[in-house]
Design an enzyme around this catalytic site. Structure first.
Site, PDB file in Angstrom:
ATOM      1  CB  THR A 164      38.064 -34.445 -32.404  1.00  0.00           C
ATOM      2  OG1 THR A 164      38.343 -35.095 -33.286  1.00  0.00           O
ATOM      3  CG2 THR A 164      38.634 -35.286 -31.034  1.00  0.00           C
ATOM      4  CG  HIS A 165      38.638 -30.664 -34.971  1.00  0.00           C
ATOM      5  ND1 HIS A 165      39.095 -29.552 -34.790  1.00  0.00           N
ATOM      6  CD2 HIS A 165      39.754 -31.188 -34.680  1.00  0.00           C
ATOM      7  CE1 HIS A 165      40.526 -29.103 -34.416  1.00  0.00           C
ATOM      8  NE2 HIS A 165      41.078 -31.241 -34.172  1.00  0.00           N
TER       9      HIS A 165
ATOM     10  CG  ASN B 121      32.354   1.178   6.286  1.00  0.00           C
ATOM     11  OD1 ASN B 121      31.282   1.402   6.094  1.00  0.00           O
ATOM     12  ND2 ASN B 121      32.848   2.304   6.946  1.00  0.00           N
TER      13      ASN B 121
ATOM     14  CG  HIS C  28      20.259   3.549  20.860  1.00  0.00           C
ATOM     15  ND1 HIS C  28      20.766   3.274  19.794  1.00  0.00           N
ATOM     16  CD2 HIS C  28      19.518   4.574  21.337  1.00  0.00           C
ATOM     17  CE1 HIS C  28      20.725   4.795  18.573  1.00  0.00           C
ATOM     18  NE2 HIS C  28      20.059   5.689  20.278  1.00  0.00           N
TER      19      HIS C  28
ATOM     20  CD  GLU D 291      16.651 -26.000 -25.390  1.00  0.00           C
ATOM     21  OE1 GLU D 291      15.125 -24.812 -25.320  1.00  0.00           O
ATOM     22  OE2 GLU D 291      16.014 -26.271 -26.655  1.00  0.00           O
TER      23      GLU D 291
ATOM     24  CB  SER E 236       6.765 -27.365 -31.180  1.00  0.00           C
ATOM     25  OG  SER E 236       6.170 -26.374 -32.722  1.00  0.00           O
TER      26      SER E 236
ATOM     27  CE  LYS F 115      10.845 -28.558 -32.869  1.00  0.00           C
ATOM     28  NZ  LYS F 115      12.178 -28.938 -31.931  1.00  0.00           N
ATOM     29  CB  VAL F 116      10.054 -34.102 -27.432  1.00  0.00           C
ATOM     30  CG1 VAL F 116      10.750 -33.614 -25.862  1.00  0.00           C
ATOM     31  CG2 VAL F 116       9.564 -35.147 -27.161  1.00  0.00           C
TER      32      VAL F 116
END
Length: 462
Positions: free
Chosen positions: A185-186, A139, A127, A329, A316, A322-323
């Site tokens: 940096t920045h 639960n 059963h 990504e 593209s 184009k690569v």
């Protein structure tokens, strides 16, 4: 062709070839929402629970030995993936996961009955509630399955994938530890660094994320099983929680223990929130790695172009030759998805009203998705990006030679203000630092050679 199965609400027509019963069929009709099926990892974890419960109930004398063996045999078939098509329910169902727990109960009982020589499905001699689900509740079964599925996925998929990517970066860093280049940096030119040092930051970030993930696992290994409906353990024998946790640990080879407080285990999911927080940390680190390599590989003639990313496919449909940094990504996109999953998990886990959180399916769906994405992402990025990535030493040397912040090496000798004048003059007039320094008369040609040495600007004490 169909057959009639029954539950507490009455008769239900079920496909003749299905192992499941009435409650699964009702869920198929009542929750026709989306295409995201309950992850098989959760269903397999439920099968492991049913196998462990059958063993414990058999030892306790709460289940006939022949019934226990039938349940084990059917559960083993589920664990082997033989009946994956028998779990058709979607994530968007009752928030306790009751329908998926019953799906597991019905499939195991249905197959067990067939193994006993009876027809497929039904409730005799096994059963779904009285035998397969004995001493259990949805639960406590479903949150236990969540924990098992999460811990297995981390150990089997994610941790090896992190090690693969970290190892690939470590090998690359070791080969180029002495390749001096311009630091930034920045987003602006800064003092020198080696390419190996730059990569070492990535490795350290991955190591930190891995430690965070590992530190979150012990709490996830504390299982809700034994709490039954509301955490009291009603309808389970004394010590059932401890016994089944021990059995699950033995079956899985993972350090599962019984949760010290079953009320919290049913109504709250803080351990999974913490674990996913560590996954978020890994996603943040991967985003940093992807974006840095995307910037360093920009160009090839109008960007930084300091690393050569593998050319895996045309970039593209209109620009010949184009690569694009497609691996970067993809990795950054999956990181975004993990960050979004973290928001959903945090919201869902906060909804533990009274004795039960009823957002369980979406929590485990998102958590397992994050683990899968991160694991696949690490493996794929290593194979299709890091393994074929090479620095452009010539471009790095050119940027270093033209860099204005090498002037920092002069600070200890002529002071900050005079060094700043040299940098400003060099930038304004488009001349080298050497020429600007000589024109200002602040040092000799020999002193410039002695003091401005990029290879001596890579560590403290220089």
């Amino acid at each position: 062709m169909s057959r009639i199965e029954t539950d507490s609400l009455g008769d239900v027509e079920v496909p003749e070839d299905a192992y499941w019963g009435a409650q699964t069929q009702r869920s198929l009709v009542n929750f026709a929402i989306g295409e995201q099926r309950m992850p098989l990892a959760v269903l397999h974890a439920l099968a492991l629970i049913k196998k462990a419960a059958a063993r414990v109930n058999d030892r306790n004398g709460d289940l006939p030995a022949d019934v226990a063996r039938l349940i084990e045999q059917a559960a083993d078939e589920v664990l082997a993936g033989q009946h994956d098509d028998q779990f058709p329910l979607v994530v968007w169902q009752t928030g306790s996961g009751t329908q998926s727990n019953m799906n597991a109960n019905e499939v195991i009982a249905g197959r067990a009955n067939e193994l006993s020589g009876k027809t497929r499905g039904g409730k005799s001699p096994v059963h779904p509630n009285d035998h397969v689900n004995r001493s259990q509740s949805s639960n406590d079964c479903f949150p236990t399955a969540m924990s098992i599925a999460a811990v297995q996925a981390v150990h089997q998929r994610l941790l090896p994938a992190i090690a693969t990517l970290s190892g690939g970066l470590a090998e690359l860093a070791a080969r180029h530890m002495k390749l001096v280049k311009t630091g930034r940096t920045h987003m602006m030119d800064a003092t020198p660094i080696t390419f190996g040092q730059e990569l070492s930051a990535f490795i350290a970030q991955l190591d930190y994320a891995e430690r965070a993930i590992r530190s979150a696992l012990p709490a996830v290994c504390e299982l809700a099983q034994g709490g039954t409906a509301v955490g009291t353990g009603l309808n389970s024998p004394q010590g059932f929680g401890e016994a089944i946790a021990s059995e699950l640990a033995a079956l899985s080879g993972l350090p599962f223990v019984t949760a010290p407080n079953k009320f919290a285990a049913l109504s709250g999911h803080e351990p999974l929130v913490t674990l996913h927080g560590a996954l978020k940390t890994l996603a943040v680190a991967l985003m940093k790695i992807a974006n840095d390599l995307r910037l360093l590989g920009s160009g090839p003639r109008a960007g930084l172009a300091e690393v050569k990313l593998p050319a895996n496919e045309p970039g593209s449909s209109i620009m010949p030759g184009k690569v694009n940094p497609t691996q970067c990504e993809a990795l950054s996109m999956l990181a975004c998805q993990v960050l979004g999953n973290d928001v959903t998990i945090g919201l869902a886990a906060s909804q533990g009203h009274l004795q039960l959180n009823v957002y369980k399916p979406v929590i485990i769906h998102n958590l397992l998705e994050s683990i899968r994405l991160l694991a696949d992402g690490c493996n794929n990025f290593q194979e299709h990006c890091i393994a074929g990535l090479e620095p452009d030493a010539g471009q790095m040397a050119e940027h270093l030679e033209r860099g204005l912040m090498l002037v920092t090496a002069l600070n200890p000798h002529i002071g900050y203000d005079k060094s700043a004048q040299i940098a400003k003059k060099a930038y304004a007039e488009g001349v080298t630092l050497r020429q600007a320094a000589l024109d200002l008369g602040y040092l000799t040609d020999a002193e410039f050679d002695q003091w401005v040495r990029p290879e001596n600007m890579l560590e403290a004490g220089h």
